[in-house]
Design a protein around this motif. Sequence first.
Motif, PDB file in Angstrom:
ATOM      1  N   UNK A 263       1.066  -1.259   0.072  1.00  0.00           N
ATOM      2  CA  UNK A 263      -0.027   0.215   0.510  1.00  0.00           C
ATOM      3  C   UNK A 263       0.597   1.742  -0.163  1.00  0.00           C
ATOM      4  N   UNK A 264       1.920   1.696   0.621  1.00  0.00           N
ATOM      5  CA  UNK A 264       2.065   2.775   1.391  1.00  0.00           C
ATOM      6  C   UNK A 264       3.694   2.627   0.019  1.00  0.00           C
ATOM      7  N   UNK A 265       4.190   2.002  -0.750  1.00  0.00           N
ATOM      8  CA  UNK A 265       4.976   2.168  -2.125  1.00  0.00           C
ATOM      9  C   UNK A 265       4.211   2.559  -2.816  1.00  0.00           C
TER      10      UNK A 265
ATOM     11  N   UNK B 146      -8.834  -3.596   3.290  1.00  0.00           N
ATOM     12  CA  UNK B 146      -7.148  -3.891   2.622  1.00  0.00           C
ATOM     13  C   UNK B 146      -7.124  -4.373   1.263  1.00  0.00           C
ATOM     14  N   UNK B 147      -7.939  -4.978   0.703  1.00  0.00           N
ATOM     15  CA  UNK B 147      -7.812  -4.925  -0.344  1.00  0.00           C
ATOM     16  C   UNK B 147      -8.505  -4.033  -1.739  1.00  0.00           C
ATOM     17  N   UNK B 148      -9.471  -3.732  -0.747  1.00  0.00           N
ATOM     18  CA  UNK B 148     -10.238  -2.128  -1.916  1.00  0.00           C
ATOM     19  C   UNK B 148      -9.429  -0.332  -2.033  1.00  0.00           C
ATOM     20  N   UNK B 149      -8.649  -0.646  -0.479  1.00  0.00           N
ATOM     21  CA  UNK B 149      -7.845   0.141  -0.887  1.00  0.00           C
ATOM     22  C   UNK B 149      -6.446  -0.372  -1.691  1.00  0.00           C
ATOM     23  N   UNK B 150      -5.889  -0.887  -1.481  1.00  0.00           N
ATOM     24  CA  UNK B 150      -4.545  -1.675  -1.890  1.00  0.00           C
ATOM     25  C   UNK B 150      -5.271  -1.150  -3.883  1.00  0.00           C
TER      26      UNK B 150
ATOM     27  N   UNK C 279      -6.381  -0.473 -13.960  1.00  0.00           N
ATOM     28  CA  UNK C 279      -5.294  -0.290 -13.034  1.00  0.00           C
ATOM     29  C   UNK C 279      -5.676  -1.411 -11.774  1.00  0.00           C
ATOM     30  N   UNK C 280      -7.016  -0.453 -11.516  1.00  0.00           N
ATOM     31  CA  UNK C 280      -7.481  -1.356 -10.142  1.00  0.00           C
ATOM     32  C   UNK C 280      -7.145  -2.950 -10.231  1.00  0.00           C
ATOM     33  N   UNK C 281      -8.408  -3.451 -10.873  1.00  0.00           N
ATOM     34  CA  UNK C 281      -8.445  -4.740 -11.561  1.00  0.00           C
ATOM     35  C   UNK C 281      -7.586  -5.820 -11.022  1.00  0.00           C
ATOM     36  N   UNK C 282      -5.786  -5.131 -12.184  1.00  0.00           N
ATOM     37  CA  UNK C 282      -5.164  -5.736 -12.161  1.00  0.00           C
ATOM     38  C   UNK C 282      -4.171  -6.108 -10.613  1.00  0.00           C
TER      39      UNK C 282
END
Length: 481
Positions: free
Chosen positions: A67-69, A440-444, A241-244
Amino acid sequence: MMKNTNNLIFIINLMIITTALILYGFFDYLLSNTLVFIVLFASFSLAILFSLRSEKYEILRKNYFKHSTLVLLGIFIVSFQKYLDFYLGYIDKSELLMQVSEESAVKGLIIAFLGLVSFFIGYLLKSNKINTGGENYFKKTSTQFLSILSFVFLLGFLLTINPLYVMGGYGIHSIGNNAVYFSLLFKASYFSLIIQKVINYSNSIVNNIFDYIKCIGFFNVGLLVVYISVVLLSGDRGDFVTFLLLLLIGYINSTGKKISRSISILIICVAAFFVTLLGVARSFNTLENTSFTSNISKALAGESNKHQADSILPFTAELGDSVKALHYSVEYVPTHYDYLYSRFHFQAILGVVPFSSYISPFLFKDTSEKYTSSDSYITWLIEGENPQTGHGTSIIADFYLSYGVFGVIFGMGFFGWLIRYCEQHMQLKNNRYLILLIISFVIFSSSIYLSRSSLLPPIRLIVWIWALMLLNRWLNQKLSK
């Protein structure tokens, strides 16, 4: 030793933000290479220092896809790339200012720096302790219902989408209101499907990408291919990008493997090339119908209707243009218009309820188009009442519009805390509650674009995913009796 290192990094960031905030009121707001260099040097130095922090969890150590990167990559592109291009001579002052005053541009640079440091502080404030337990909470559940829902919502999307939008009409023709809802419902059902698949195969042997695809199911993969293909035909790149990233975090969870440095670089380069190619293809979109395949052919041949971006990183220059959201926010708020006091954040939370737009007139006197979201508001600041196109927003501009500089400091501090929280809960074994895993999944999956959007709009997707997964589990329990 690990704790002492992180504490030292935290103290350095705290000292710098305190000093910068004190000096904020005494800056000479004139654009100069010296000032831009100092802020950029401090920003990159703190980022390098932040990368030296100690990491307790193996899955996050030397893992570039976390996430942070991805969030920091977006923040640096949106907030600082345009200033770096100016300092290096790729663009002149007028291209940086984009019709705002020097004072607003310089204030925007400093506010972005304060937001970045606040992010670091919030991230480091999050405790490294994770209350693991309840490992039996996540139980295997059939995903057949979720697959059917995904198929139904995809069918609804295909039947209601504006054909002109599909044929390269992104940014020119409307997608259609019904198609927007079906698109969101498809995302919610497909996210639910992938998360439940990850739960179901958490204790199975998944060694490679082919095993992972088999776990998802060829029918389900086909649904996504159809949806992404239609979206890409329009010229939109966001959902791709989101689904990837969704599939990527699912893969990391299923295999327990980190993505190596070489594979990470390859993925980033391929994605960057593909996104750039789509951007060039989209430049041929006009009010006349154009074939997507012909647009792609022109792009591959080196043709383009886009102005060649003069930038150190041309393929992210378009994303870097989003800095104007903060520029115009600082230019007009609060000197011409008052702060919004979290109105857009409240509306995002209210948006969890379907058809909540009918409630807004009872809560707000002015419900004109510009008050629907921060990106609509910024578009209004830039173009007025009859905009020709949307201009988007940025997460820092969104916080600024609510409470000014202090809104940015506290908002970005919370954002940093949230990102660390999501990182710690990206694996099943570190989760006790389903909602934390979903967040976590959605934010990532949204991490790249969060820097050029608002923080709270994903809350609707999160709640709908949670509801669908609980409904799926309840139905399967009923049917098994």
